[in-house]
Design a protein around this motif. Structure first.
Motif, PDB file in Angstrom:
ATOM      1  N   GLU A   1       0.827  -1.208   0.000  1.00 53.30           N
ATOM      2  CA  GLU A   1       0.000   0.000   0.000  1.00 53.30           C
ATOM      3  C   GLU A   1       0.864   1.261   0.000  1.00 53.30           C
ATOM      4  OE1 GLU A   1      -4.004   1.705   0.146  1.00 53.30           O
ATOM      5  OE2 GLU A   1      -3.095  -0.185  -0.475  1.00 53.30           O
ATOM      6  N   GLU A   2       1.986   1.210   0.718  1.00 48.83           N
ATOM      7  CA  GLU A   2       2.832   2.408   0.778  1.00 48.83           C
ATOM      8  C   GLU A   2       3.581   2.635  -0.536  1.00 48.83           C
ATOM      9  OE1 GLU A   2       6.653   0.399   3.131  1.00 48.83           O
ATOM     10  OE2 GLU A   2       5.007   1.322   4.251  1.00 48.83           O
ATOM     11  N   ARG A   3       3.522   1.674  -1.444  1.00 51.59           N
ATOM     12  CA  ARG A   3       4.130   1.831  -2.760  1.00 51.59           C
ATOM     13  C   ARG A   3       3.086   2.082  -3.846  1.00 51.59           C
ATOM     14  NH1 ARG A   3       7.273  -1.071   0.409  1.00 51.59           N
ATOM     15  NH2 ARG A   3       9.541  -1.004   0.130  1.00 51.59           N
ATOM     16  N   ALA A   4       1.820   2.176  -3.433  1.00 51.76           N
ATOM     17  CA  ALA A   4       0.753   2.412  -4.405  1.00 51.76           C
ATOM     18  C   ALA A   4       0.886   3.807  -5.001  1.00 51.76           C
ATOM     19  CB  ALA A   4      -0.610   2.252  -3.739  1.00 51.76           C
ATOM     20  N   LEU A   5       0.451   3.950  -6.233  1.00 52.76           N
ATOM     21  CA  LEU A   5       0.521   5.220  -6.941  1.00 52.76           C
ATOM     22  C   LEU A   5      -0.662   6.099  -6.550  1.00 52.76           C
ATOM     23  CD1 LEU A   5       1.393   3.782 -10.463  1.00 52.76           C
ATOM     24  CD2 LEU A   5       2.981   4.697  -8.759  1.00 52.76           C
ATOM     25  N   PRO A   6      -0.579   7.408  -6.826  1.00 55.41           N
ATOM     26  CA  PRO A   6      -1.755   8.259  -6.595  1.00 55.41           C
ATOM     27  C   PRO A   6      -2.968   7.693  -7.332  1.00 55.41           C
ATOM     28  CG  PRO A   6       0.175   9.598  -7.085  1.00 55.41           C
ATOM     29  CD  PRO A   6       0.593   8.173  -7.310  1.00 55.41           C
ATOM     30  N   GLY A   7      -4.079   7.636  -6.634  1.00 56.36           N
ATOM     31  CA  GLY A   7      -5.273   7.022  -7.215  1.00 56.36           C
ATOM     32  C   GLY A   7      -5.452   5.583  -6.793  1.00 56.36           C
ATOM     33  N   GLY A   8      -4.419   5.010  -6.129  1.00 53.80           N
ATOM     34  CA  GLY A   8      -4.567   3.671  -5.565  1.00 53.80           C
ATOM     35  C   GLY A   8      -4.026   2.530  -6.388  1.00 53.80           C
ATOM     36  N   ALA A   9      -3.520   2.798  -7.621  1.00 55.91           N
ATOM     37  CA  ALA A   9      -2.980   1.707  -8.440  1.00 55.91           C
ATOM     38  C   ALA A   9      -1.770   1.088  -7.750  1.00 55.91           C
ATOM     39  CB  ALA A   9      -2.600   2.228  -9.823  1.00 55.91           C
ATOM     40  N   SER A  10      -1.691  -0.238  -7.805  1.00 58.05           N
ATOM     41  CA  SER A  10      -0.621  -0.960  -7.109  1.00 58.05           C
ATOM     42  C   SER A  10       0.345  -1.569  -8.123  1.00 58.05           C
ATOM     43  CB  SER A  10      -1.217  -2.075  -6.253  1.00 58.05           C
ATOM     44  OG  SER A  10      -0.213  -2.921  -5.735  1.00 58.05           O
ATOM     45  N   PRO A  11       1.644  -1.599  -7.779  1.00 57.93           N
ATOM     46  CA  PRO A  11       2.588  -2.266  -8.679  1.00 57.93           C
ATOM     47  C   PRO A  11       2.415  -3.787  -8.683  1.00 57.93           C
ATOM     48  CG  PRO A  11       3.702  -1.519  -6.688  1.00 57.93           C
ATOM     49  CD  PRO A  11       2.313  -0.961  -6.639  1.00 57.93           C
ATOM     50  N   HIS A  12       1.803  -4.318  -7.654  1.00 55.16           N
ATOM     51  CA  HIS A  12       1.585  -5.777  -7.554  1.00 55.16           C
ATOM     52  C   HIS A  12       0.155  -6.011  -7.071  1.00 55.16           C
ATOM     53  CE1 HIS A  12       5.900  -6.146  -8.060  1.00 55.16           C
ATOM     54  NE2 HIS A  12       6.083  -5.354  -7.012  1.00 55.16           N
ATOM     55  N   PRO A  13      -0.842  -5.727  -7.896  1.00 58.33           N
ATOM     56  CA  PRO A  13      -2.233  -5.729  -7.411  1.00 58.33           C
ATOM     57  C   PRO A  13      -2.769  -7.096  -7.023  1.00 58.33           C
ATOM     58  CG  PRO A  13      -2.164  -5.425  -9.790  1.00 58.33           C
ATOM     59  CD  PRO A  13      -0.750  -5.332  -9.311  1.00 58.33           C
ATOM     60  N   GLY A  14      -2.223  -8.172  -7.601  1.00 58.13           N
ATOM     61  CA  GLY A  14      -2.751  -9.506  -7.301  1.00 58.13           C
ATOM     62  C   GLY A  14      -2.588  -9.867  -5.833  1.00 58.13           C
ATOM     63  N   ILE A  15      -1.336  -9.944  -5.367  1.00 60.82           N
ATOM     64  CA  ILE A  15      -1.099 -10.314  -3.970  1.00 60.82           C
ATOM     65  C   ILE A  15      -1.573  -9.211  -3.036  1.00 60.82           C
ATOM     66  CG2 ILE A  15       1.267  -9.419  -3.985  1.00 60.82           C
ATOM     67  CD1 ILE A  15      -0.095 -12.498  -2.072  1.00 60.82           C
ATOM     68  N   HIS A  16      -1.536  -7.959  -3.501  1.00 59.70           N
ATOM     69  CA  HIS A  16      -2.040  -6.822  -2.727  1.00 59.70           C
ATOM     70  C   HIS A  16      -3.533  -7.015  -2.428  1.00 59.70           C
ATOM     71  CE1 HIS A  16      -1.662  -2.111  -2.346  1.00 59.70           C
ATOM     72  NE2 HIS A  16      -2.196  -2.661  -1.273  1.00 59.70           N
ATOM     73  N   GLY A  17      -4.299  -7.368  -3.444  1.00 57.33           N
ATOM     74  CA  GLY A  17      -5.730  -7.583  -3.272  1.00 57.33           C
ATOM     75  C   GLY A  17      -6.041  -8.789  -2.408  1.00 57.33           C
ATOM     76  N   ILE A  18      -5.269  -9.859  -2.558  1.00 60.13           N
ATOM     77  CA  ILE A  18      -5.501 -11.065  -1.753  1.00 60.13           C
ATOM     78  C   ILE A  18      -5.266 -10.754  -0.279  1.00 60.13           C
ATOM     79  CG2 ILE A  18      -4.581 -13.363  -1.246  1.00 60.13           C
ATOM     80  CD1 ILE A  18      -4.054 -13.613  -4.294  1.00 60.13           C
TER      81      ILE A  18
END
Length: 539
Positions: free
Chosen positions: A153-170
């Protein structure tokens, strides 16, 4: 193109295949089949293949592939892919009942990925730590899920996009599930929403039903039943699945959506409609082995409110499936030892591998000591956090003379539901469960038996103290109002002392005593005696 250029291109394709294991399993499998003949790419392909076979429920095949890859990756010193292999081995060890080995593998993986600076795999390791301890200690598991989430989460971009959304979402959904289990609905709803955003970004549709299941639970508790039904219909359309209770769910996502729909209708008070979604469960194709007990348990709980004989048959079926799964876990452990035996000479070529071989020899000795024993299946009621009916039946079989069974029923619970709504009813069940649990001794255990009924097993209480302990539980429940509606609820208790090992009539005597407590005005305890008489204790 130089050899170095070709190698770089191959590495890039391997990374893409690893990323595609969530979003495009078919594409990942195509890369695996093309790469297995290449000795350079084979260990990477075996790790990806191990993941795909695990998701398909083929634990032994997955184990065989990943353990072969581990040996080669250790020899090469390829730490990134070795970390991925260790992650898969930890998952497989956990699913075959080797929790301690799983945690050791995860610790080694975490040390590797920290050194590599691989944030995605660090988050994956934290999440897997949570999975391994989740059954026994949900709150401690929550701290690991939160570490995984915060790291990304602390590496997420403005707007909430994640560099690794799969494991982030899980990780987000795992956090949400524990919050909802503990009755922290606001936190659970927020994390469910964030998890859905991330899975949608990752296009990880195979995990989308997990989001839908949690979101349906949130909406159901808020009384927004039609919104929950619309969410299930939307998920079906999004995944391209047919949603018809008269049909058969052909894929795992469809099966999970059918289960979510059944659970929703059950919570809405329509067990007949709920059972329609689970009709023909035995004929559903390609159900993953670990999902079968979940589906059967759900059906048994629904049938208990509609047709007790059917619930009994499903419970017997669930028991048979559970025993078969334990047998399969033992077979997986044996297969693991066979694979290790075949690869032991190669493993001994490095210092780390020698250590692993020693650990495996220790595990073989443990298996020889534990042969023939089945690991108990831990089961928890998702609303109250107490043991559920299945766990109660398992523990009841271990009782001895001097132990006791209590059957507890919330008085006028239907009136609470009708007056304040089902969400308040759920809060009432959670509050009563917490007060019952708080009044117990360390040796005692409480369970949600079904609906507004609870059971308690008292170890070694004996006749002199049975009334005292039972009354302490009753008085704890009425000690104060339920937060929210401010209403004070009472309970009636039937208590029975066991007269022999696994006394099969004890529960029936407790039920008869509970009936007398209800007849005599509620908010009281009745003690059942072996000869069938019962003495009332005024509230």
């Amino acid at each position: 193109m130089t050899f170095s250029d070709r190698r770089t291109d191959s590495d890039r394709q391997a990374e893409q295949a690893w990323a595609a294991r969530f979003t495009d399993p078919a594409g990942a499998d195509a890369w695996v089949q093309a790469s297995l003949p290449d000795p350079t790419l084979r260990p990477c392909a075996q790790v990806v293949l191990g993941f795909l076979r695990w998701r398909a429920g083929e634990l032994v095949g997955a184990l065989d592939q990943v353990m072969q890859a581990e040996v080669t990756l250790r020899e090469r010193g390829d730490e990134r892919w070795l970390a991925r292999a260790l992650s898969m081995l930890a998952v497989l060890a956990g699913e075959s009942g080797q929790a301690e080995r799983a945690l050791r593998l995860l610790q080694e993986q975490l040390e590797l990925v920290r050194r590599l600076g691989d944030v995605e795999m660090q988050a994956s390791a934290y999440n897997d730590f949570g999975v391994q301890i989740g059954w026994d200690d949900p709150e401690r598991a929550l701290t690991y899920y939160q570490r995984a989430f915060d790291l990304l989460e602390e590496r997420a971009l403005p707007g909430g996009a994640s560099p690794h959304p799969g494991i982030h979402g899980i990780a987000a959904l795992n956090i949400a599930e524990i919050h909802l289990l503990r009755g922290r609905d606001a936190e659970g709803e927020a994390m469910t929403g964030r998890g859905g955003e991330l899975l949608e970004q990752a296009r990880a549709w195979s995990f989308w039903p997990s989001y839908v299941t949690l979101r349906v639970k949130v909406l159901s508790r808020q009384g927004r039943l039609e919104d929950a039904r619309e969410l299930i219909r939307d998920a079906s359309a999004r995944l391209g699945e047919s949603l018809d209770p008269r049909g058969q769910p052909l894929t795992e996502p469809a099966q999970l959506l059918y289960a979510a729909a059944a659970h929703l209708e059950f919570e809405a008070g329509d067990p007949q409609q709920a059972l329609e979604w689970l009709a023909g469960l035995e004929d559903w194709p390609n159900v993953r082995p670990e999902l079968v007990p979940e589906f059967l348990d759900l059906r048994a709980r629904i049938e208990a409110a509609w047709s007790p004989p059917a619930a009994y048959r499903t419970a017997r079926q669930l028991l048979a499936v559970t025993e078969a799964r334990h047998a399969a876990e033992r077979d997986t452990q044996v297969k693991q030892l066979e694979v290790l035996h075949r690869t032991e000479l190669a493993v001994q070529q490095t210092h780390e591998a020698q250590r692993a071989a020693q650990h495996l020899r220790e595990h073989l000795r443990e298996l020889q000591l534990l042969r023939g024993q089945l690991e108990k299946l831990s089961s928890t009621d998702d609303l109250t956090g107490l043991g559920n009916r299945r766990q109660f039946e398992q523990h009841r079989a271990q009782l001895e003379p001097g132990d006791a069974v209590l059957l507890i029923d919330i008085d006028h619970f239907k009136r609470v539901n009708d007056t304040f709504g089902h969400a308040t009813g759920d809060v009432t069940l959670q509050v009563v469960a917490g007060r019952v649990r708080g009044a117990l001794r360390r040796s005692d255990r409480a369970y949600r038996y079904g609906g507004e009924e609870f059971t308690v097993l008292l170890r070694g209480v004996g006749e002199p103290f049975l009334l005292e302990v039972s009354e302490r539980i009753r008085q704890a429940v009425v000690a104060g109002p339920v937060p929210g509606p401010g209403v004070t609820v009472t309970v009636s208790i039937g208590a029975a002392l066991l007269t022999g090992v696994n006394d099969p009539g004890a529960l029936e005597r407790a039920d008869q005593a509970l009936y007398r407590a209800k007849q005599q005005g509620r908010n009281r305890t009745c003690l059942a005696r072996p000869e069938g008489t019962a003495g009332p204790v005024p509230g």
